[in-house]
Enzyme design. Sequence first.
Site, mmCIF file in Angstrom:
data_model
loop_
_atom_site.group_PDB
_atom_site.id
_atom_site.type_symbol
_atom_site.label_atom_id
_atom_site.label_comp_id
_atom_site.label_asym_id
_atom_site.label_seq_id
_atom_site.Cartn_x
_atom_site.Cartn_y
_atom_site.Cartn_z
ATOM 1 N N GLY A 19 23.799 83.501 -56.644
ATOM 2 C CA GLY A 19 23.766 84.514 -57.705
ATOM 3 C C GLY A 19 24.884 85.427 -57.398
ATOM 4 N N CYS A 71 18.374 91.363 -50.093
ATOM 5 C CA CYS A 71 19.900 91.593 -49.762
ATOM 6 C C CYS A 71 20.347 92.726 -48.930
ATOM 7 C CB CYS A 71 20.836 91.600 -51.029
ATOM 8 S SG CYS A 71 20.641 90.102 -51.924
ATOM 9 N N THR A 118 34.585 71.115 -53.463
ATOM 10 C CA THR A 118 33.908 70.155 -53.397
ATOM 11 C C THR A 118 32.361 70.693 -54.029
ATOM 12 O OG1 THR A 118 34.929 69.073 -51.836
ATOM 13 C CG2 THR A 118 32.652 68.253 -52.473
#
Lengths: 398, 397
Positions: A74, A328, A240
């Site tokens: 996010g 966080c 990737t």
Amino acid sequence: MAATNKVYLDNGATTRVLPEVLEAMLPYFGEVYGNPSSLHDWGEEAKDAMEESRGKVAELLNANAEEIVFTSTGTESNNLAVKGIASAYKDKGKHIVISAIEHFSVMHSARTLSKEGFTVTTVPVDKDGLVDPDAIAGAIQKDTVLVSIMHANGEIGTIQPLKEIAAVTKKAGVLLHTDAVASAGNIPTDVKDLGVDALSLASNQFYGPKGVAALWVRKGVRFLPLFDGGIQEGGRRAGTDNVPGIVGMGKAAEIAKKDMSLNGERLIPLRDRLINGLTAKIERTILTGHPTRRLPGHASFCVEFIEGEAMLMMLNMHGVAASSGSACTSKALKASHVLLALGIDHALAQGSLVFTIGLENTIEDIDHVLEVFPAVVDRLRQMSPLYDKYLKARQGVK
Amino acid sequence: MKKFIYLDHAATTPVHSRVLEAMLPFFTERFCNPSAVYTVAQESRKAVDGARKTVADILGCVPRDVIFTSGGSESDNMAIKGGALALKESGNHIITSAIEHHAVTESCHFMEKLGFEVTYLPVDRYGVARLDALEKAINQRTVLVSIMTANNEVGTIQPVAEISRIVKNHPAGRGRTIIFHTDAVQAAGSLDINVDRLGVDMLSLSSHKFYGPKGVGVFYLRRNTPFISWQNGGSQERNRRAGTENVSGIIGTGVALQLAEENREHYVRHCTRLRDRLIEGIMSAIQDVHLTGHPTERLPNNVSFCFEYVEGESILLSLDFAGIAASSGSACTSASIEPSGVLLAMGVPVQVAHGSLRMTLGTDNTDEDIDYVLSTLAGIVERLRSISPLARKSAHV
């Protein structure tokens, strides 16, 4: 008691991957392992699975599949949206608007832009954490290129009046991004209904794997990539593709869409039981965030006279996993910028506690917290000089 | 019975069963966010720290210098942009080679838009960066040099330690920092990636190139190296890379790199033998074919050729039909019809570069696989050449 964390109430930090989701992912590690950019059958098969997932994520948002860009977190989605859109339109203007309670990934992206010559207006929120759409209207200038207002806040659960804000930005001809990391998969995030131009979401917030997320950007809205390199994701994100992660996110999105209203019906009574129980049982405790316009499983409080970290440790000993705010920033001992923006003072903000209820939680879990938590608070308050002062002052008044 | 022979290990590898096994508990059982404070989350934290230690031991650095990212491309972007921007007061010149991966090249192009000047060092016909050109290119404004450890398309190994000595001892860098970064994405599992022996300040790895999961990479950042974080947000990875950690992916990376390092000797021996058989077999069976890359200083698993008078894409499709997965170059750009910039930089003519084919071996490939490819490829090339106007024309000449 041994700390086994039998009661997990930190679903806002991350959710457990659903067994169906993991099962869907499994073949893409060791069997269908091709690089989706490769032209051979191995690559094609991986690409097909990835595109099917893109469709499922798009369905969750009522969007078109080609508008979905897969990312790693996010945080990356928010960086990509805020920096990428603002930079793409910098010839039009160098002003952006955010709210005072955005996630750090939006706030700090805005700060990076300010070092590159952008100006940032931070609009305040009211005591419940709501952004006033009129304040957005007032903040928009001639050179405003982007407004970024989160859909729901992870620390206080408040859901913003995004449709009203979108009406303002649309009228002003300014793009609107929303950080829907805390909300997507948990409450409806229909981008057409919300009227936003870009939306971030993260798989690990709705029972999908970590390490995969997405950014939806309305067709026609330009943005510069964060990572340059190969031409994956239509040239919008080099690297990737995380095929098993993407497949997991697609499955999680499919399940979330199907079960969303039922989940809400189940979570809201648990949430309200916890909110009502705690505020009734423990004096000098306030609910933070909006009383009703809040995420279904989100119960957040400030408990006066004691520290959130201490409560977390004691709850941990009772087998309860909770949080004092954003995961966080849990290493930062500073008071939360979100709580301060609500007008809560520094001292009270230290007593922040967040329970985020998930699909696995039961009424017994809630009752366990209601049973053990008052004693936790009592014990910590007995050691608190602030509480002692408060008691003496109260007795003095009597 | 249809064959399934995977010869595209440079594009990606299957996740090793022991890697997947190690990852599994972190999806559904030990799923917590390692930034949380309670006991079960601290177990996730410890597991992440354990993986970090494993990676650090193999790189020969301290764990705090290891940053987990979402992949090699992110790591390369962080190196070029985060390193150069941190030193922009000191200079605005970057040196890289003409055959870097697109994640490095495109990041350099991005820096050019910000006013940086980039020197793209020429390479010799084998794809080795020209050290005399490097020596000359370094100037008072040079802040960053990025040269890959081994090339993804042609497998050529660069003299990284020697390059480091040139960069670090250059008079133009005296008294200030010139960062040396290497993209070691293709090297892990094949070569020594000890950061001190290589002499690098930054190094990029990608887990899915060494039998680890996709969606996770490593960025090594030597302590005290100037660096500006490229993704802002929370304080994860010591403020150098924000975002919730991909716990299962990180665990998988630790196990995969450990296994790759333990098996490196065996892997190199196994792949080199198959590689040389395949190279020799093709050279002796097919006319007008050129081995690309260095004949000896090349990755043990890399077989790359240019076939004259045919298109690489056509060979690929025919091989795919025969059950063989190969590539015409980098997977990251395989949708592109442009000839490979790497081949052109090595002096391969455009026409010939169109006929490029890369086959990259892995641990599971066998002698039977090589026999099958050798028995198939010559016929494919012959058939394609029989319908190629170029071949006919050339035959008349």
